[in-house]
Write an enzyme that holds these catalytic residues in place. Structure first.
Site, PDB file in Angstrom:
ATOM      1  N   SER A   1      73.720  19.552  -1.856  1.00  0.00           N
ATOM      2  CA  SER A   1      73.359  19.533  -0.644  1.00  0.00           C
ATOM      3  C   SER A   1      72.964  21.073  -0.185  1.00  0.00           C
ATOM      4  CB  SER A   1      74.389  18.979   0.566  1.00  0.00           C
ATOM      5  OG  SER A   1      73.805  18.593   1.678  1.00  0.00           O
TER       6      SER A   1
ATOM      7  N   ASP B   1      70.180   8.011   0.216  1.00  0.00           N
ATOM      8  CA  ASP B   1      70.683   9.292   0.997  1.00  0.00           C
ATOM      9  C   ASP B   1      70.464   9.279   2.433  1.00  0.00           C
ATOM     10  OD1 ASP B   1      71.404  11.953   1.852  1.00  0.00           O
ATOM     11  OD2 ASP B   1      71.390  12.543  -0.410  1.00  0.00           O
TER      12      ASP B   1
ATOM     13  N   HIS C   1      74.465  10.197  -0.593  1.00  0.00           N
ATOM     14  CA  HIS C   1      74.946  11.658  -0.695  1.00  0.00           C
ATOM     15  C   HIS C   1      76.339  11.891  -1.052  1.00  0.00           C
ATOM     16  CE1 HIS C   1      73.239  15.559   0.897  1.00  0.00           C
ATOM     17  NE2 HIS C   1      74.475  15.744   1.253  1.00  0.00           N
TER      18      HIS C   1
END
Length: 422
Positions: free
Chosen positions: A257, A354, A387
């Protein structure tokens, strides 16, 4: 009252199951809190399905003390829950066969390089080969007798700022080992250096020295201070390489991320003096990069055609304003603007479901890498993967992390061959 609770629980389970396969919060108009809730529920239920089923079984037992299960509504609710569990288990079955798909994708993109007989990390091929103990108790990843973990080593302590890193290393530190600099995520405003422990412990067991670093957060600072902090960590790592058995000539960056963004920036801004105040002559070279669900686009969230209000809110804290007011900083923070023919190899990994980062964002960065012909690079788009899939040693992580391991081993083998050490 029991009936209302049962209906609420059943409807909630339907929402949560659908959310795993397609996040129901829309980036274009949902608040930060709604998107975060959608992501967390999708991640926890999808990757911790056995625990989710056990939790719901306990709830069913509680409802069994009432007469709700003797009514048609109760039986209908049970059928809904069982159907949801079956659908979620089908997702895990698809994930279990993901390594085979990843193998084909890597062969297509890397060809001969990938087909060499590097040590292949073991992946679960059926339910009996899944590391269930690790899945149910993530702390077991720290119990590997082949490695040593050193916590909270201070790498920077000046002007009231103290930054620390964790070290995962093999027990034998007399020889020089390849290194990993891991950067945690958290939207540049939060996070923990223990987030990628699963990858760090596995690589340390394979003979790598891994450093998971911390950095300061926004809004206390604005970019590029985050990047400078990580480069300070790299300075400390190279200065202390001999003590920890590290080969300072081979260090790669990984991160998820926001950490994926910083990992990419570390790889693309090697030895840039503007990001090394006070240590301009220090070698900050990087020899490979694996951004996992990294953030690469910093302009689109502010555009009318591609709005993402929640992300725009974070970026304003990160950059000290909007692109109109801080144009140069937004250009500076965008990794694609730093790509050149000298960029090290990249492996980009992005989940297709995600909730926070779109596949198109990562693919656009991949196209920029391809345009500059960055060698030995690849892009993996992962179906039904959320994610933060790598934070816990779930089945998803157990099926994907081995591909990252093998890629890093490939880069190191290439380095040894090209430098005449093998």
């Amino acid at each position: 009252m029991v009936t209302i609770l049962f209906i609420f629980w059943t409807l909630g389970s339907i929402f949560i199951t659908l959310n795993v396969f397609r996040p129901l919060a829309k980036r274009s108009n949902s608040s930060f809190q709604v998107i975060l809730f959608s992501f967390v529920m999708s991640w926890l239920v999808g990757d911790l399905l056995p625990q989710w089923i056990i939790l719901n079984t306990g709830i069913i037992l509680l409802f069994s003390f009432s007469d709700i299960l003797n009514q048609p509504l109760g039986w209908a609710g049970l059928i809904v829950h069982l159907s949801g569990w079956i659908i979620l288990m089908l997702r895990l079955w698809i994930i279990l066969y993901l390594p085979e798909r990843l193998e084909h994708k890597m062969e297509e993109q890397l060809g001969v390089q990938w087909n060499k007989k590097y040590p292949r990390p073991l992946v679960p091929r059926n339910i009996l080969e899944i590391d269930w103990e690790c899945w149910f108790n993530p702390n077991t990843v720290f119990d590997d007798p082949r490695i040593e973990i050193i916590r909270d080593q201070v790498f920077y302590n000046e002007a009231g700022v103290q930054l620390k890193l964790d070290i995962y290393r093999p027990l034998n530190t007399k020889k020089k080992h390849p290194g990993i600099l891991q950067i945690h995520g958290g939207a540049w405003i939060t996070g923990s250096k223990r987030q990628a422990s699963f990858l760090m412990t596995r690589m340390a067991a394979r003979g790598w020295v891994c450093f998971s670093v911390s950095y300061r957060f926004s809004p206390d600072i604005i970019f590029p201070e985050h990047l400078i902090d990580v480069k300070r960590a790299l300075r400390w790592i190279r200065n202390n390489a001999e003590e920890h058995g590290l080969d300072p000539d081979f260090i790669v960056t990984t991160g998820g991320s926001a950490g994926g963004h910083l990992a990419a920036m570390m790889a693309l801004t090697q030895n840039r003096v503007e990001f090394q105040p006070g240590f301009e002559k220090m070698d900050t070279s990087i020899h490979g990069c694996v951004p996992i669900y990294g953030v690469f686009n910093f302009h689109d969230p502010f555009e009318n055609q591609t709005p993402y209000p929640a992300k725009a809110r974070v970026l304003k804290m990160l950059c000290g304003g909007t692109p109109k007011k801080q144009h140069d900083r937004y250009e500076q923070i965008t990794p694609a603007n730093w790509i050149s023919g000298k960029a090290p190899p990249f492996l980009l990994i992005q989940g297709e479901t995600d909730a926070l980062v779109s596949t198109s964002e990562t693919y656009s960065f991949w196209e920029a890498l391809e345009a500059h012909k960055v060698p030995n690079s690849a892009f993996l788009s992962l179906p039904l993967v959320q994610h933060a899939f790598d934070i816990l040693p779930s089945l998803t992580a157990q099926c994907i992390i081995p591909t990252i391991e093998r890629y890093l081993i490939m880069l190191h083998e290439n380095h040894l061959y090209n430098s005449g050490k093998k």
